[in-house]
Design an enzyme around this catalytic site. Structure first.
Site, PDB file in Angstrom:
ATOM      1  N   ASP A  50       0.807  -1.226   0.000  1.00 20.15           N
ATOM      2  CA  ASP A  50       0.000   0.000   0.000  1.00 20.15           C
ATOM      3  C   ASP A  50       0.839   1.275   0.000  1.00 20.15           C
ATOM      4  O   ASP A  50       0.291   2.377   0.103  1.00 20.15           O
ATOM      5  CB  ASP A  50      -0.916   0.022   1.240  1.00 20.15           C
ATOM      6  CG  ASP A  50      -1.871  -1.137   1.230  1.00 20.15           C
ATOM      7  OD1 ASP A  50      -2.257  -1.579   0.124  1.00 20.15           O
ATOM      8  OD2 ASP A  50      -2.232  -1.621   2.317  1.00 20.15           O
ATOM      9  N   HIS A 253      28.230   7.818 -10.077  1.00 21.12           N
ATOM     10  CA  HIS A 253      26.863   7.813  -9.535  1.00 21.12           C
ATOM     11  C   HIS A 253      26.801   7.119  -8.177  1.00 21.12           C
ATOM     12  O   HIS A 253      25.839   6.429  -7.867  1.00 21.12           O
ATOM     13  CB  HIS A 253      25.896   7.158 -10.526  1.00 21.12           C
ATOM     14  CG  HIS A 253      25.709   7.959 -11.783  1.00 21.12           C
ATOM     15  ND1 HIS A 253      25.234   7.438 -12.952  1.00 21.12           N
ATOM     16  CD2 HIS A 253      25.952   9.265 -12.050  1.00 21.12           C
ATOM     17  CE1 HIS A 253      25.189   8.379 -13.886  1.00 21.12           C
ATOM     18  NE2 HIS A 253      25.630   9.493 -13.353  1.00 21.12           N
ATOM     19  N   ASP A 270      27.461  15.988  -4.360  1.00 26.99           N
ATOM     20  CA  ASP A 270      26.674  16.442  -5.510  1.00 26.99           C
ATOM     21  C   ASP A 270      25.223  16.395  -5.052  1.00 26.99           C
ATOM     22  O   ASP A 270      24.653  15.307  -4.897  1.00 26.99           O
ATOM     23  CB  ASP A 270      26.930  15.508  -6.702  1.00 26.99           C
ATOM     24  CG  ASP A 270      26.224  15.982  -7.970  1.00 26.99           C
ATOM     25  OD1 ASP A 270      25.316  16.834  -7.891  1.00 26.99           O
ATOM     26  OD2 ASP A 270      26.595  15.469  -9.050  1.00 26.99           O
ATOM     27  N   ASP A 281      21.443  21.879  -8.950  1.00 28.70           N
ATOM     28  CA  ASP A 281      22.399  20.775  -9.125  1.00 28.70           C
ATOM     29  C   ASP A 281      23.807  21.319  -8.835  1.00 28.70           C
ATOM     30  O   ASP A 281      24.401  21.953  -9.706  1.00 28.70           O
ATOM     31  CB  ASP A 281      22.263  20.252 -10.563  1.00 28.70           C
ATOM     32  CG  ASP A 281      23.137  19.047 -10.844  1.00 28.70           C
ATOM     33  OD1 ASP A 281      23.760  18.511  -9.912  1.00 28.70           O
ATOM     34  OD2 ASP A 281      23.195  18.642 -12.030  1.00 28.70           O
ATOM     35  N   HIS A 360      32.984  12.417 -18.524  1.00 27.26           N
ATOM     36  CA  HIS A 360      31.629  12.930 -18.783  1.00 27.26           C
ATOM     37  C   HIS A 360      31.693  14.303 -19.439  1.00 27.26           C
ATOM     38  O   HIS A 360      32.762  14.895 -19.555  1.00 27.26           O
ATOM     39  CB  HIS A 360      30.775  12.948 -17.502  1.00 27.26           C
ATOM     40  CG  HIS A 360      31.314  13.801 -16.377  1.00 27.26           C
ATOM     41  ND1 HIS A 360      31.235  15.176 -16.379  1.00 27.26           N
ATOM     42  CD2 HIS A 360      31.916  13.472 -15.209  1.00 27.26           C
ATOM     43  CE1 HIS A 360      31.751  15.644 -15.253  1.00 27.26           C
ATOM     44  NE2 HIS A 360      32.189  14.633 -14.527  1.00 27.26           N
ATOM     45  N   HIS A 364      24.815  20.151 -18.648  1.00 28.08           N
ATOM     46  CA  HIS A 364      23.536  19.736 -19.233  1.00 28.08           C
ATOM     47  C   HIS A 364      22.533  20.846 -18.966  1.00 28.08           C
ATOM     48  O   HIS A 364      22.720  21.666 -18.073  1.00 28.08           O
ATOM     49  CB  HIS A 364      23.061  18.411 -18.612  1.00 28.08           C
ATOM     50  CG  HIS A 364      23.109  18.385 -17.105  1.00 28.08           C
ATOM     51  ND1 HIS A 364      22.108  18.921 -16.330  1.00 28.08           N
ATOM     52  CD2 HIS A 364      24.043  17.926 -16.240  1.00 28.08           C
ATOM     53  CE1 HIS A 364      22.433  18.760 -15.044  1.00 28.08           C
ATOM     54  NE2 HIS A 364      23.602  18.175 -14.958  1.00 28.08           N
ATOM     55  N   HIS A 371      18.341  16.877 -15.567  1.00 24.14           N
ATOM     56  CA  HIS A 371      18.869  16.846 -16.935  1.00 24.14           C
ATOM     57  C   HIS A 371      17.694  17.276 -17.795  1.00 24.14           C
ATOM     58  O   HIS A 371      16.853  16.468 -18.175  1.00 24.14           O
ATOM     59  CB  HIS A 371      19.366  15.450 -17.320  1.00 24.14           C
ATOM     60  CG  HIS A 371      20.614  15.054 -16.577  1.00 24.14           C
ATOM     61  ND1 HIS A 371      21.308  13.908 -16.825  1.00 24.14           N
ATOM     62  CD2 HIS A 371      21.303  15.673 -15.581  1.00 24.14           C
ATOM     63  CE1 HIS A 371      22.370  13.831 -16.024  1.00 24.14           C
ATOM     64  NE2 HIS A 371      22.372  14.892 -15.258  1.00 24.14           N
ATOM     65  N   GLU A 394      30.244  21.667 -14.937  1.00 17.76           N
ATOM     66  CA  GLU A 394      30.682  20.699 -13.941  1.00 17.76           C
ATOM     67  C   GLU A 394      31.860  19.833 -14.358  1.00 17.76           C
ATOM     68  O   GLU A 394      31.731  18.613 -14.460  1.00 17.76           O
ATOM     69  CB  GLU A 394      29.508  19.805 -13.543  1.00 17.76           C
ATOM     70  CG  GLU A 394      28.716  19.186 -14.705  1.00 17.76           C
ATOM     71  CD  GLU A 394      27.612  18.268 -14.199  1.00 17.76           C
ATOM     72  OE1 GLU A 394      27.909  17.370 -13.392  1.00 17.76           O
ATOM     73  OE2 GLU A 394      26.454  18.454 -14.610  1.00 17.76           O
ATOM     74  N   TYR A 398      38.818  12.356 -11.975  1.00 13.04           N
ATOM     75  CA  TYR A 398      38.557  11.151 -11.178  1.00 13.04           C
ATOM     76  C   TYR A 398      39.742  10.213 -11.352  1.00 13.04           C
ATOM     77  O   TYR A 398      39.890   9.589 -12.400  1.00 13.04           O
ATOM     78  CB  TYR A 398      37.246  10.496 -11.634  1.00 13.04           C
ATOM     79  CG  TYR A 398      36.133  11.512 -11.749  1.00 13.04           C
ATOM     80  CD1 TYR A 398      35.414  11.918 -10.621  1.00 13.04           C
ATOM     81  CD2 TYR A 398      35.852  12.131 -12.975  1.00 13.04           C
ATOM     82  CE1 TYR A 398      34.431  12.895 -10.714  1.00 13.04           C
ATOM     83  CE2 TYR A 398      34.867  13.100 -13.077  1.00 13.04           C
ATOM     84  CZ  TYR A 398      34.161  13.489 -11.953  1.00 13.04           C
ATOM     85  OH  TYR A 398      33.197  14.459 -12.056  1.00 13.04           O
ATOM     86  N   ARG A 415      34.910  17.103  -8.369  1.00 10.65           N
ATOM     87  CA  ARG A 415      34.051  17.763  -9.360  1.00 10.65           C
ATOM     88  C   ARG A 415      33.602  19.081  -8.736  1.00 10.65           C
ATOM     89  O   ARG A 415      33.396  19.152  -7.510  1.00 10.65           O
ATOM     90  CB  ARG A 415      32.835  16.892  -9.722  1.00 10.65           C
ATOM     91  CG  ARG A 415      31.867  17.567 -10.679  1.00 10.65           C
ATOM     92  CD  ARG A 415      30.844  16.612 -11.327  1.00 10.65           C
ATOM     93  NE  ARG A 415      29.940  15.981 -10.381  1.00 10.65           N
ATOM     94  CZ  ARG A 415      30.037  14.724  -9.967  1.00 10.65           C
ATOM     95  NH1 ARG A 415      31.021  13.953 -10.403  1.00 10.65           N
ATOM     96  NH2 ARG A 415      29.178  14.210  -9.100  1.00 10.65           N
ATOM     97  N   GLU A 417      30.654  21.904  -9.535  1.00  8.08           N
ATOM     98  CA  GLU A 417      29.473  22.093 -10.400  1.00  8.08           C
ATOM     99  C   GLU A 417      28.650  23.287  -9.949  1.00  8.08           C
ATOM    100  O   GLU A 417      28.250  23.371  -8.787  1.00  8.08           O
ATOM    101  CB  GLU A 417      28.597  20.829 -10.356  1.00  8.08           C
ATOM    102  CG  GLU A 417      27.290  20.975 -11.119  1.00  8.08           C
ATOM    103  CD  GLU A 417      26.481  19.683 -11.195  1.00  8.08           C
ATOM    104  OE1 GLU A 417      26.578  18.858 -10.264  1.00  8.08           O
ATOM    105  OE2 GLU A 417      25.748  19.513 -12.189  1.00  8.08           O
TER     106      GLU A 417
HETATM  107  N1  GLY Z   1      23.711  15.355 -10.300  1.00 11.03           N
HETATM  108  C1  GLY Z   1      23.587  14.911 -11.607  1.00 11.03           C
HETATM  109  C2  GLY Z   1      24.494  15.633 -12.499  1.00 11.03           C
HETATM  110  O1  GLY Z   1      25.379  16.314 -12.024  1.00 11.03           O
HETATM  111  O2  GLY Z   1      24.360  15.616 -13.667  1.00 11.03           O
HETATM  112 MN    MN Z   2      24.785  18.057 -13.192  1.00 15.66          MN
HETATM  113 MN    MN Z   3      25.275  17.180 -10.069  1.00 19.91          MN
END
Ligand code: GLY
Ligand code: MN
Ligand code: MN
Length: 449
Positions: A50, A253, A270, A281, A360, A364, A371, A394, A398, A415, A417
């Site tokens: 439920d 991730h 993050d 973000d 990466h 975005h 995103h 960002e 790494y 990172r 961002e």
């Molecule tokens: N937190 C997801 C990204 O940085 O794209």
């Molecule tokens: Mn991001």
């Molecule tokens: Mn992020």
């Protein structure tokens, strides 16, 4: 009662007038020219028995309605007699005792300014009628198999009337393509919300930095972030926070957030909140001890310089890839200086050997979705940035442990961002409230100790 100016805002954000959603519907109606568009909101999802996952409406649907209830569908009829129709749950006093208030079709029509509203149960029968003699169906094809099947049943129901002279739509268009372009450029209402979401998220990062101590666990820091988001009225985290100590930061991730924090490690966070359905973000990487070690400082400075370069390249008229290319150049120079890569800059760029440490893209689109909607390339060419677009910047490095990596750099993941708004002259960093310069970060943490 004049209900057209009622609002749905909260949490320190100027409320978005309901007329804004009606204006967006008018725009998409004009863009369609003729035909019928259908946009269902998101389904409720059961977590177990439920218990449901927290409900989150569909972003496209919300963008055109401001309506947050599940079991709702927006239909837009373009052409000679344009109108917008909402299908939603009926009032039900018993269900409202258990689950809370429902607007019902009549209440929703008045409050949200639709031309018509009907019970959701009338959808199938009404659609077969509405699609008769229409040239096109605009629909988010492929987003949900149940809705796909349903839309095909509507089309077949219209086709079945062919001998009575009824013509079925022979064009099936993806309604999202029209909406993606609209969503890409934010209006002043959206920007007000996004600035507040950015502020709250920056406050949460500042709190997390000050709460960080050797021996605490990643989840304790996650709790500080979530506390700060919610206490300012944010509905959700915009995505699950990444709180990654030491080498966990090299897992892009990572969301387990379960490990203890070592004194000599960096912590990568993050995290961003979702406020009034808009995402922030932010990533920050800082030393658990409050002081960068020389090796951490060396790597951090490379990422920071790359981020400054990418932000510097973010301006109206620039192509989407320019910030990324600017960041990559600085990162690769840094990798060469740090002895992570052999060879020359040109060679590393050409062979893309840098992807081992930076795998990466540099950003975005950002908006209702973290995103966000919107193409990055069109007809083979990168999109041109224009004022009102919002995106992240960002870059990161790494450095997973390996035999050919200098000892002092093994397991460092960084990172940085920020969220930026493209302006006429450049860009505005809306997440500047979260410290990122080395002296700023160290001072902020020192003052809490
Ligand atoms: N937190 C997801 C990204 O940085 O794209
Ligand atoms: Mn991001
Ligand atoms: Mn992020």
């Amino acid at each position: 009662m004049n209900t057209m100016n009622e609002t749905v805002g909260h949490a320190g954000v100027p409320a978005t007038p309901i007329t804004v959603y009606a204006e967006r519907r008018a725009r998409i109606t004009r863009a369609m020219g003729a035909g019928v568009a259908i946009l269902p909101t998101a389904p409720e999802r059961i977590r177990n028995r439920d218990s449901h996952y927290p409900y989150r409406h569909d972003s496209y649907f919300y963008y055109l309605t401001g309506f947050r209830e599940p079991e709702a569908v927006l239909v837009i009829v373009a052409g000679d007699s344009p109108r917008s129709i909402l299908f939603c749950r009926e009032r039900n006093l018993e269900r409202e005792v258990w689950d809370g208030y429902r607007h019902g079709p009549e209440g929703a029509r008045e409050r949200f300014g639709f031309d018509e509203a009907h019970p959701i149960a009338a959808l199938d029968e009404t659609m077969a009628r509405l699609l008769a003699d229409q040239p096109a169906l605009y629909y988010p094809a492929g987003a949900d198999t149940e809705w796909d099947a349903r839309a095909m049943r509507w089309l077949n129901a219209v086709r079945a009337q062919a001998r009575a002279g009824v013509h079925a739509p022979d064009r099936l268009n993806d309604v999202r393509s029209l909406l993606d372009d609209m969503r890409l450029v934010k209006d002043s209402h959206e920007l007000a919300i996004m600035r507040r979401a950015a502020d709250i998220s920056a406050i949460a990062h500042r709190r997390a930095m000050r709460a960080t101590r050797p021996g605490r666990h990643e989840y304790e820091i996650e709790a500080e972030l979530l506390h700060e988001f919610r206490r300012h009225g944010a509905e959700f985290p915009a995505y699950w926070p990444i709180v990654a100590g030491g080498a966990n930061a090299c897992v892009l991730h990572y969301v387990a957030n379960s490990a203890p924090l070592a004194e000599d490690a960096l912590l990568l966070i993050d995290a961003g909140c979702e406020l009034e359905s808009y995402a922030a973000d932010i990533t920050r990487s800082f030393p658990v001890s409050g002081r960068f070690s020389p090796a951490q400082r060396d790597v951090y400075q490379v990422v920071l310089a790359a981020q400054h370069a990418a932000i510097g390249a973010t301006r109206a008229g620039a192509a989407w890839n320019e910030p990324h290319d600017a960041a990559v150049k600085i990162l690769v120079r840094g990798m060469l200086d740090l002895k992570l890569l052999p060879g020359s800059l040109d060679e590393a760029l050409e062979k893309e050997t840098y992807k081992r440490f930076y795998m990466h893209r540099t950003g975005h689109w950002l908006g209702l979705d973290v995103h966000d909607a919107g193409e990055y390339k069109r007809a083979g060419a990168w999109r041109t940035l224009s004022p009102g677009m919002t995106l992240t910047v960002e870059p990161g490095l790494y450095i997973r442990a390996a035999d050919d990596v200098p000892d002092a750099l093994r397991g460092i993941g960084i990172r940085i961002e920020d969220d930026v708004l493209v302006t006429d002259t450049g860009c505005e960093v809306i997440t500047a409230g979260a410290p990122k310069e080395i002296a700023e970060v160290e001072a902020w943490m020192r003052d809490a100790r």
